[in-house]
Motif scaffolding. Structure first.
Motif, PDB file in Angstrom:
ATOM      1  N   GLU A 173       0.827  -1.209   0.000  1.00 29.64           N
ATOM      2  CA  GLU A 173       0.000   0.000   0.000  1.00 29.64           C
ATOM      3  C   GLU A 173       0.863   1.261   0.000  1.00 29.64           C
ATOM      4  N   LEU A 174       0.537   2.191  -0.887  1.00 27.96           N
ATOM      5  CA  LEU A 174       1.264   3.458  -0.996  1.00 27.96           C
ATOM      6  C   LEU A 174       0.361   4.600  -0.549  1.00 27.96           C
ATOM      7  N   GLN A 175       0.874   5.432   0.357  1.00 23.45           N
ATOM      8  CA  GLN A 175       0.152   6.616   0.819  1.00 23.45           C
ATOM      9  C   GLN A 175       1.092   7.815   0.782  1.00 23.45           C
ATOM     10  N   HIS A 176       0.505   9.009   0.718  1.00 18.73           N
ATOM     11  CA  HIS A 176       1.279  10.249   0.721  1.00 18.73           C
ATOM     12  C   HIS A 176       0.724  11.181   1.797  1.00 18.73           C
ATOM     13  N   ASP A 177       1.609  12.033   2.321  1.00 20.30           N
ATOM     14  CA  ASP A 177       1.112  13.075   3.199  1.00 20.30           C
ATOM     15  C   ASP A 177       1.034  14.395   2.436  1.00 20.30           C
ATOM     16  N   ASP A 178       0.627  15.445   3.113  1.00 17.49           N
ATOM     17  CA  ASP A 178       0.435  16.734   2.448  1.00 17.49           C
ATOM     18  C   ASP A 178       1.740  17.381   2.013  1.00 17.49           C
ATOM     19  N   LEU A 179       2.866  16.899   2.530  1.00 14.21           N
ATOM     20  CA  LEU A 179       4.162  17.488   2.196  1.00 14.21           C
ATOM     21  C   LEU A 179       4.819  16.819   0.993  1.00 14.21           C
TER      22      LEU A 179
END
Length: 290
Positions: free
Chosen positions: A42-48
């Motif tokens: 699973e790949l996730q990103h944050d706001d930065l």
């Protein structure tokens, strides 16, 4: 632009950098993320713009942290218990050659497919494939030399002294090695031990097979392609740069060069083209070498 190697595959660069440990990052995270994403992690990103990759069982986590709190760009942790402390942790700073990180994640993907008995296998001295000194062998085969012994540290250095591997044999604080550079293993490049151009660390229980994948890639005598204009992609003033030749163009022989010099004509040289730790633990902070 891409130059093409004689084999026909694309080469992303206009110069070769050798020795390869004097290359630096390509600035692209995709190649090192791909082996894990190909397994369906699973790949996730944050706001930065930081990226986080989680194994399906949540027992291995990777952070790609270009906007992290320090220079630890890649942080990979594995867990016996998904809610417990890390069993092992690895960090690559923001200038480690991307190929070395990719070698690690490729080996990790293979180990994960074989199960927790492999990707959580602790190093054990004297036990065949789990002996930690196996990770040093690829470097010794390429002429790296054992440094003069000093208490608590086993060290090997590249022939030019511009890269090294340290294995601390004495006691290490388990928490410190997961959050600082005072880890069981440290790879580095550059003239300074305390302020290396790039470094990678691995904690005590990092599986030997994963460490060996990195040292095998590090020991490979083949140069790495980089862009000459991007001076951050190699260690300036130390690395040797060789132009990547376009298809069908052969490098001039030493005799060609001598003849060109003798006749005051320029040799037919090709012109060069221009063209951070787990999500649950504290960020690693650089610390002085003990």
């Amino acid at each position: 632009m891409n130059a093409r190697h004689g084999s026909g595959r694309d080469i992303d660069g206009d110069v070769y950098v050798s020795p390869r440990y004097l290359a630096s990052t390509t600035g692209m995270g995709d190649p090192a993320l791909a082996p894990l994403l190909d397994l369906g992690w699973e790949l996730q990103h944050d706001d930065l713009g930081n990226a986080y990759v989680n194994a399906p069982d949540r027992r291995v986590r990777l952070g790609y942290l270009p906007e992290g709190d320090d220079d630890g760009l890649w942080r990979i942790n594995a867990y016996q218990d998904p809610f417990g402390p890390p069993a092992w942790g690895v960090c690559f700073n923001d200038r480690v050659p991307t190929e070395f990180v990719t070698a690690f994640t490729t080996a990790l993907a293979t180990a994960y497919g074989q199960g927790p008995d492999v990707y959580l296998a602790r190093p054990v001295s004297g036990i065949a494939e789990h002996d930690p000194f196996l990770a040093v062998v690829p470097l010794l085969k390429q002429g790296w030399e054992v440094d003069r012994p000093h208490w608590g540290v086993f060290e090997v250095q590249a022939p030019d002294g511009l890269a090294g591997l340290e294995l601390t044999t004495g006691h290490i604080d388990p928490e410190a090695e997961l959050t600082t550079r005072d880890a069981r293993w440290q790879l580095r490049a550059g003239k300074s031990i305390d302020r290396p151009v790039w470094y990678a660390t691995a904690s005590t229980d990092t599986p030997v097979a994963l460490l060996t994948a990195v040292t095998e890639c590090l020991a490979d005598p083949a140069p790495l392609p980089r862009w000459r204009q991007d001076t951050l992609s190699y260690i300036k003033g130390m690395a040797q740069l060789t132009p990547i030749l376009p298809p069908g163009l052969l490098a001039p022989t030493p005799l060609d060069v001598r003849r060109a010099v003798a006749s005051h004509r320029p040799a037919a040289l090709p012109a060069a083209s221009v063209p951070r730790w787990s999500t649950t633990s504290r960020p690693a902070l650089p610390s002085p070498r003990p």
